[in-house]
Design an enzyme around this catalytic site. Sequence first.
Site, PDB file in Angstrom:
ATOM      1  N   CYS A  55     -13.263 -16.995 -17.946  1.00  0.00           N
ATOM      2  CA  CYS A  55     -13.220 -18.329 -18.208  1.00  0.00           C
ATOM      3  C   CYS A  55     -13.516 -19.083 -16.903  1.00  0.00           C
ATOM      4  O   CYS A  55     -13.903 -20.339 -16.775  1.00  0.00           O
ATOM      5  CB  CYS A  55     -12.140 -18.698 -18.857  1.00  0.00           C
ATOM      6  SG  CYS A  55     -11.973 -17.970 -20.588  1.00  0.00           S
ATOM      7  N   ASN A 109     -13.355 -21.131 -27.896  1.00  0.00           N
ATOM      8  CA  ASN A 109     -13.395 -20.725 -26.463  1.00  0.00           C
ATOM      9  C   ASN A 109     -14.468 -19.653 -26.240  1.00  0.00           C
ATOM     10  O   ASN A 109     -14.662 -18.561 -26.838  1.00  0.00           O
ATOM     11  CB  ASN A 109     -11.922 -20.093 -26.085  1.00  0.00           C
ATOM     12  CG  ASN A 109     -11.907 -19.460 -24.932  1.00  0.00           C
ATOM     13  OD1 ASN A 109     -13.016 -19.444 -23.946  1.00  0.00           O
ATOM     14  ND2 ASN A 109     -10.717 -19.111 -24.376  1.00  0.00           N
ATOM     15  N   HIS A 155     -12.461 -25.950 -19.041  1.00  0.00           N
ATOM     16  CA  HIS A 155     -12.661 -24.774 -19.868  1.00  0.00           C
ATOM     17  C   HIS A 155     -12.033 -24.965 -21.410  1.00  0.00           C
ATOM     18  O   HIS A 155     -10.955 -25.516 -21.274  1.00  0.00           O
ATOM     19  CB  HIS A 155     -12.139 -23.452 -19.387  1.00  0.00           C
ATOM     20  CG  HIS A 155     -11.994 -22.255 -20.294  1.00  0.00           C
ATOM     21  ND1 HIS A 155     -13.254 -21.936 -20.974  1.00  0.00           N
ATOM     22  CD2 HIS A 155     -11.173 -21.565 -20.513  1.00  0.00           C
ATOM     23  CE1 HIS A 155     -12.992 -21.014 -21.664  1.00  0.00           C
ATOM     24  NE2 HIS A 155     -11.616 -20.599 -21.509  1.00  0.00           N
TER      25      HIS A 155
HETATM   26  N1  ACO Z   1      -2.294 -17.977 -37.684  1.00  0.00           N
HETATM   27  C1  ACO Z   1      -0.746 -18.113 -37.958  1.00  0.00           C
HETATM   28  N2  ACO Z   1       0.077 -17.713 -37.171  1.00  0.00           N
HETATM   29  C2  ACO Z   1      -0.070 -17.538 -35.979  1.00  0.00           C
HETATM   30  C3  ACO Z   1      -1.200 -17.120 -35.294  1.00  0.00           C
HETATM   31  C4  ACO Z   1      -2.291 -17.270 -36.235  1.00  0.00           C
HETATM   32  N3  ACO Z   1      -3.594 -17.101 -36.025  1.00  0.00           N
HETATM   33  N4  ACO Z   1      -1.309 -16.642 -34.033  1.00  0.00           N
HETATM   34  C5  ACO Z   1       0.254 -16.496 -33.833  1.00  0.00           C
HETATM   35  N5  ACO Z   1       0.887 -16.671 -34.922  1.00  0.00           N
HETATM   36  C6  ACO Z   1       2.194 -17.121 -35.316  1.00  0.00           C
HETATM   37  C7  ACO Z   1       2.965 -16.114 -34.546  1.00  0.00           C
HETATM   38  O1  ACO Z   1       2.907 -14.680 -34.995  1.00  0.00           O
HETATM   39  C8  ACO Z   1       4.196 -16.723 -34.207  1.00  0.00           C
HETATM   40  O2  ACO Z   1       5.136 -16.285 -35.319  1.00  0.00           O
HETATM   41  P1  ACO Z   1       6.727 -15.903 -35.294  1.00  0.00           P
HETATM   42  O3  ACO Z   1       7.445 -17.210 -34.618  1.00  0.00           O
HETATM   43  O4  ACO Z   1       7.127 -15.634 -36.670  1.00  0.00           O
HETATM   44  O5  ACO Z   1       6.807 -14.852 -34.362  1.00  0.00           O
HETATM   45  C9  ACO Z   1       4.054 -18.121 -34.164  1.00  0.00           C
HETATM   46  O6  ACO Z   1       2.809 -18.185 -34.488  1.00  0.00           O
HETATM   47  C10 ACO Z   1       4.035 -18.765 -32.717  1.00  0.00           C
HETATM   48  O7  ACO Z   1       3.149 -17.767 -31.871  1.00  0.00           O
HETATM   49  P2  ACO Z   1       2.875 -18.238 -30.402  1.00  0.00           P
HETATM   50  O8  ACO Z   1       2.147 -17.140 -29.959  1.00  0.00           O
HETATM   51  O9  ACO Z   1       4.180 -18.642 -29.948  1.00  0.00           O
HETATM   52  O10 ACO Z   1       1.951 -19.640 -30.689  1.00  0.00           O
HETATM   53  P3  ACO Z   1       1.776 -20.641 -29.618  1.00  0.00           P
HETATM   54  O11 ACO Z   1       2.189 -22.048 -29.982  1.00  0.00           O
HETATM   55  O12 ACO Z   1       1.854 -20.148 -28.063  1.00  0.00           O
HETATM   56  O13 ACO Z   1       0.206 -20.639 -29.975  1.00  0.00           O
HETATM   57  C11 ACO Z   1      -1.964 -19.824 -28.578  1.00  0.00           C
HETATM   58  C12 ACO Z   1      -0.833 -19.582 -29.521  1.00  0.00           C
HETATM   59  C13 ACO Z   1      -2.955 -20.860 -29.341  1.00  0.00           C
HETATM   60  C14 ACO Z   1      -2.712 -18.535 -28.414  1.00  0.00           C
HETATM   61  C15 ACO Z   1      -1.349 -20.603 -27.389  1.00  0.00           C
HETATM   62  O14 ACO Z   1      -0.335 -19.803 -26.517  1.00  0.00           O
HETATM   63  C16 ACO Z   1      -2.508 -20.801 -26.291  1.00  0.00           C
HETATM   64  O15 ACO Z   1      -3.491 -21.338 -26.645  1.00  0.00           O
HETATM   65  N6  ACO Z   1      -2.251 -20.123 -25.195  1.00  0.00           N
HETATM   66  C17 ACO Z   1      -3.534 -20.139 -24.100  1.00  0.00           C
HETATM   67  C18 ACO Z   1      -4.498 -19.133 -24.620  1.00  0.00           C
HETATM   68  C19 ACO Z   1      -5.926 -19.498 -23.534  1.00  0.00           C
HETATM   69  O16 ACO Z   1      -6.069 -20.693 -23.143  1.00  0.00           O
HETATM   70  N7  ACO Z   1      -6.550 -18.612 -23.200  1.00  0.00           N
HETATM   71  C20 ACO Z   1      -7.675 -18.866 -22.149  1.00  0.00           C
HETATM   72  C21 ACO Z   1      -8.036 -17.960 -21.665  1.00  0.00           C
HETATM   73  S1  ACO Z   1      -9.051 -17.041 -22.424  1.00  0.00           S
HETATM   74  C22 ACO Z   1     -10.058 -16.084 -21.368  1.00  0.00           C
HETATM   75  O17 ACO Z   1      -9.936 -16.229 -20.253  1.00  0.00           O
HETATM   76  C23 ACO Z   1     -10.804 -14.938 -21.843  1.00  0.00           C
END
Ligand code: ACO
Length: 337
Positions: free
Chosen positions: A119, A292, A262
């Site tokens: 990214c 993304n 990004h």
């Molecule tokens: N739908 C419903 N529930 C979900 C989903 C989904 N799609 N995904 C995860 N959950 C659940 C999890 O299982 C968890 O449940 P639990 O508490 O019962 O275990 C709960 O939601 C919270 O999960 P987290 O992973 O803690 O959720 P978070 O608030 O951190 O959001 C996310 C996840 C959106 C991925 C966030 O962490 C994020 O945006 N991180 C950055 C990712 C990013 O920017 N990547 C960029 C680089 S990509 C590249 O370089 C190719």
Amino acid sequence: MSQQTGQTHGVAFVGSGSAKLETALSNVQLAKIVDTSDEWIATRTGIRQRHIAGPGDSVRSLGAEAAASAIASANLQPTDIDLILLATSTPDDLFGSACQIQHEIGASRAVAFDITAACSGFVFALVTAAQFIRTGAYRNVVVIGADLLSRLTDWRDRRTCVLFGDGAGAIVMQRCEGESDHLLSFDLRSDGTLNDCLNAAYEHESVTLAGDITVQKGHFSPVTMNGREVYRFAVKRVPEVIEKALFHAGLSTKDIDWLILHQANQRILDAVATRLKIPSEQVVSNMAKHGNTDAASIPIALDEWVRSGKIKNGDTLALSGFGAGLSWGAAILKWGQ
Ligand code: ACO
């Protein structure tokens, strides 16, 4: 400034383009594939839909469409192009897709090669292009960001599959006559100690070839990500690197007309803008529509804002990419001739 040692020419940003993808996959449709909901995805990420490449689409075809559109908007011909840099992590050919695009658009004079920095790839490629222009080696350069992350997505993993989409965008950079240089500054960073946070790794087993000689046989696995760790990294490192780049340029956040990050997650965009005290109206966001798209996300957003007339010639832009590597970087530039 050390970045400009040996510099003899300036850089201008003179054109942009992006590919149009027909097929959009909505959150509601995704919720029929994995256990998720439109509400969860929209609240946590800001994403409402993402585009998915059709059966006939490729990095080559979408990258070529974006590049051709950028070249036309710069009032150039493909044969005017000296260099094509393709930022991608999902090439059609592991030996590189830039040459395929060079052929597809008829840029017969151009040298072409791929750059892989996930990214961050587009910002890294833009800065690389500037080095060739500043030294006087090349005059007209196309920088493309194109990725089909749907190829590397595990569609059974709700933690990652809701985030990614496919796309391609491009810009044209050109040697400036006279004193001006519109790439005002940049700052690029890597931290391999955090590599495990985000991967699409080659997985293999050893297969005996002859005697005790073995070869590796396998495939690239889908994206795995420690979402929380990547989130923490982004909201700390991205404001830092933008501030460093602004410092190199002798500017402050007040001088920025548009912040183009990004497009990973709306919450990351909001947190970075808040830390930098940049009003939300100046933060470019199109992730509701595209998700993304990896290296493509910044040039697609840039092209949409240029074509809609929001970004004008002379505007100061702060671009920042971040992601796998881990890698991150910022470039401060003035758009236009
Ligand atoms: N739908 C419903 N529930 C979900 C989903 C989904 N799609 N995904 C995860 N959950 C659940 C999890 O299982 C968890 O449940 P639990 O508490 O019962 O275990 C709960 O939601 C919270 O999960 P987290 O992973 O803690 O959720 P978070 O608030 O951190 O959001 C996310 C996840 C959106 C991925 C966030 O962490 C994020 O945006 N991180 C950055 C990712 C990013 O920017 N990547 C960029 C680089 S990509 C590249 O370089 C190719």
